[in-house]
Design a protein around this motif. Sequence first.
Motif, mmCIF file in Angstrom:
data_model
loop_
_atom_site.group_PDB
_atom_site.id
_atom_site.type_symbol
_atom_site.label_atom_id
_atom_site.label_comp_id
_atom_site.label_asym_id
_atom_site.label_seq_id
_atom_site.Cartn_x
_atom_site.Cartn_y
_atom_site.Cartn_z
ATOM 1 N N LEU A 48 -21.796 -0.319 -7.006
ATOM 2 C CA LEU A 48 -20.259 -0.424 -7.253
ATOM 3 C C LEU A 48 -19.830 -1.440 -6.694
ATOM 4 O O LEU A 48 -19.629 -1.516 -5.367
ATOM 5 C CB LEU A 48 -19.598 0.887 -6.741
ATOM 6 N N TRP A 49 -19.115 -2.623 -7.127
ATOM 7 C CA TRP A 49 -18.449 -3.586 -6.507
ATOM 8 C C TRP A 49 -16.827 -3.212 -6.785
ATOM 9 O O TRP A 49 -16.415 -3.012 -7.762
ATOM 10 C CB TRP A 49 -18.618 -4.847 -7.304
ATOM 11 N N LEU A 50 -16.267 -2.880 -5.643
ATOM 12 C CA LEU A 50 -14.943 -2.692 -5.517
ATOM 13 C C LEU A 50 -14.100 -3.910 -5.253
ATOM 14 O O LEU A 50 -14.327 -4.528 -4.310
ATOM 15 C CB LEU A 50 -14.713 -1.723 -4.506
ATOM 16 N N THR A 51 -13.051 -4.478 -6.025
ATOM 17 C CA THR A 51 -12.181 -5.592 -5.803
ATOM 18 C C THR A 51 -11.276 -5.233 -4.801
ATOM 19 O O THR A 51 -11.207 -4.008 -4.458
ATOM 20 C CB THR A 51 -11.559 -5.723 -7.298
ATOM 21 N N PRO A 52 -10.471 -6.120 -4.262
ATOM 22 C CA PRO A 52 -9.827 -5.681 -3.188
ATOM 23 C C PRO A 52 -8.876 -4.615 -2.898
ATOM 24 O O PRO A 52 -8.238 -4.197 -3.776
ATOM 25 C CB PRO A 52 -9.134 -6.981 -2.875
ATOM 26 N N PHE A 53 -9.083 -3.812 -1.864
ATOM 27 C CA PHE A 53 -8.170 -2.577 -1.449
ATOM 28 C C PHE A 53 -7.734 -2.856 -0.129
ATOM 29 O O PHE A 53 -7.284 -1.766 0.440
ATOM 30 C CB PHE A 53 -9.200 -1.474 -1.615
ATOM 31 N N TYR A 54 -7.738 -4.108 0.412
ATOM 32 C CA TYR A 54 -7.167 -4.443 1.824
ATOM 33 C C TYR A 54 -5.786 -4.404 1.777
ATOM 34 O O TYR A 54 -5.117 -4.663 0.762
ATOM 35 C CB TYR A 54 -8.012 -5.532 2.253
ATOM 36 N N PRO A 55 -5.267 -4.091 3.282
ATOM 37 C CA PRO A 55 -3.988 -4.363 3.420
ATOM 38 C C PRO A 55 -3.326 -5.595 2.534
ATOM 39 O O PRO A 55 -3.674 -6.725 2.830
ATOM 40 C CB PRO A 55 -3.720 -4.170 4.688
ATOM 41 N N SER A 56 -2.302 -5.634 1.654
ATOM 42 C CA SER A 56 -2.026 -6.904 0.831
ATOM 43 C C SER A 56 -0.595 -6.665 0.480
ATOM 44 O O SER A 56 -0.152 -5.481 0.051
ATOM 45 C CB SER A 56 -2.881 -7.047 -0.149
ATOM 46 N N PRO A 57 0.137 -7.756 0.471
ATOM 47 C CA PRO A 57 1.693 -7.704 -0.187
ATOM 48 C C PRO A 57 1.358 -7.472 -1.731
ATOM 49 O O PRO A 57 2.453 -7.792 -2.398
ATOM 50 C CB PRO A 57 2.330 -8.865 -0.008
ATOM 51 N N LEU A 58 0.304 -7.695 -2.217
ATOM 52 C CA LEU A 58 0.114 -7.544 -3.727
ATOM 53 C C LEU A 58 0.451 -8.599 -4.499
ATOM 54 O O LEU A 58 1.164 -8.449 -5.582
ATOM 55 C CB LEU A 58 0.230 -6.195 -4.064
ATOM 56 N N ALA A 59 0.573 -9.966 -4.001
ATOM 57 C CA ALA A 59 1.158 -11.050 -4.838
ATOM 58 C C ALA A 59 0.226 -11.563 -5.968
ATOM 59 O O ALA A 59 0.726 -11.706 -7.066
ATOM 60 C CB ALA A 59 1.584 -12.104 -4.037
ATOM 61 N N ASP A 60 -1.140 -11.321 -5.798
ATOM 62 C CA ASP A 60 -2.084 -11.457 -6.671
ATOM 63 C C ASP A 60 -3.019 -9.959 -6.500
ATOM 64 O O ASP A 60 -4.409 -10.275 -6.568
ATOM 65 C CB ASP A 60 -2.952 -12.788 -6.343
#
Length: 535
Positions: A48-60
């Motif tokens: 299972l590849w998870l795309t990013p779940f890291y702390p992020s301002p979520l601009a992208d």
Amino acid sequence: MAPQLPEGAVMYEVYPRSFSDSGDDGIGDLLGATQRLDYLRWLGVNLLWLTPFYPSPLADGGYDVANYVGVDPLFGTLADFDMLVAEATMRSMGIVVDGVFNHTSDQHQWFVDSRSSRNSPRRGWYTWRNPAPDGGPPNNWISVFGGSAWTYDETTDQYYLHSFLPQQPDLNWESPEVRQALQSVLRFWFGRGVMGVRVDAWDWTGKDLQTFADDPVNPDYDPAIDHDPYHRLLHTNSTRLPRLADYLRALEEVAQEFSGRFIVTETYPAGRAELGSEYRAIFDQYTLGLSTPFVFGLMWSEFNALEVGRFVNRVQTVLRVGEVPMYVMGNHDSSRLASRVGEPAARAAAMLLLTLPGLPVIYAGDELGLVDGVILPHQVRDPAAKQHAKLGRDPGRTPIPWTVRRPKAGFTTGTPWLPITQPSAMSVEAQLGNPRSTLQLYRQLIAIRHTESSLERGEYGPISVSHPDVFVYVRRHRDEQVAVLLNLSGYDVRFSTLLDGGKRLLSSELDMPASDISLRSARLRPWEGWVVRLG
Ligand code: GLC
């Protein structure tokens, strides 16, 4: 060195925001994904590849990482991640995470430090340049998401480089400190039990940081037919420099410290003229045998026997023993597979993907034959869509419909972050109850891939056939052989081959029991495919 890539596995891409929400904020999370592991096990996927779940301002959508070694509260906690790994491991599944290493968020402490002063110890972690004599950007490089790849920063009167959004400043891979810092990030995730890391935007990591020469104009660019202004230039100086081989080695060295770990790079071939053969040069950079590129060509070629056959044959011709291509037919950056090839063709596409050599990648929701969601202008979330109306990636990112009930579709108890507009019949619930559904087809194809060793690890050989709409190939391992026959047209086709015949294990229509058939002369229904065990 013996390849350590998990040949024989099937990878499944989870876009966590859209997969399953354990709560009511309308955004999928790690706990939600953990709750769906039994479904994924039933489906038969093992990575299972998870795309990013890291702390992020979520601009992208999270591809702007503010902290590489944490979990954004939107998606849960590190403890949730550890539980996901543990629960997946119990079900013989491995977790792959995204390594967004070309750039960070502008909110990452590294960039905050770097931008603070020209004398910052982290100044060299990013690329800062003086303005051109006219005060403009240092060169003509452009951003994938539109506009110049340089943003002027008043604090220190210099420009910084960003191949994507201004909120995604590019790291300077020429800095040994940057490489070491990213190696530590890899160690962190491998140490938490992750099996693989998918390295984002790999091509952009290799740019000419010595001369910063302008990119040449693309003589073939026609704005009337190509709405992506990024194609206006050929990115020969801002992407894909041979230095990538050294950079990759830095990552592979970390994978080597652990056992059975691997790296997948998001790599695009430079030219499209000879699409397929470029993979020799790409694979030549993957020297330690611990990494492999995604192979994207099937996402762009016309879905007909001529184009598909030509691409696959070219790639397979240039590969050497032990090299494991990762064919991709759908991901979070494109239109849904069923919308691209057309709904009737999507089952043939599934059969193609899951019977080719290497390590196939399924984008979550493609196993349901999901089509693009309908996104109204006020619902747009993707920054790329805001730059150029045509490029929006939201339609392919709408949440997974688990149940027939709308509007939440079992995805959340709140309001889904993007609307779920696909018909209820596409939901997991509806398809579990339908023995001929697309979901059942994916499950059977994966099961056959796991039981027929020739499909998992066999050689590939194209087979000539009398009809131009039919694509036929054989997979061979020791004395086991399987033939795949695909009618890539919307018509009935009669054709002949020099293959004798064997036992048909599966028709993509799932309406015929396994039976012995001849392949000297046969007939396929529109977009139908067969898997036949020869001999
Ligand atoms: C990759 C990702 C895409 C992201 C970009 C910038 O192409 O797949 O979603 O926008 O890199 O990180």
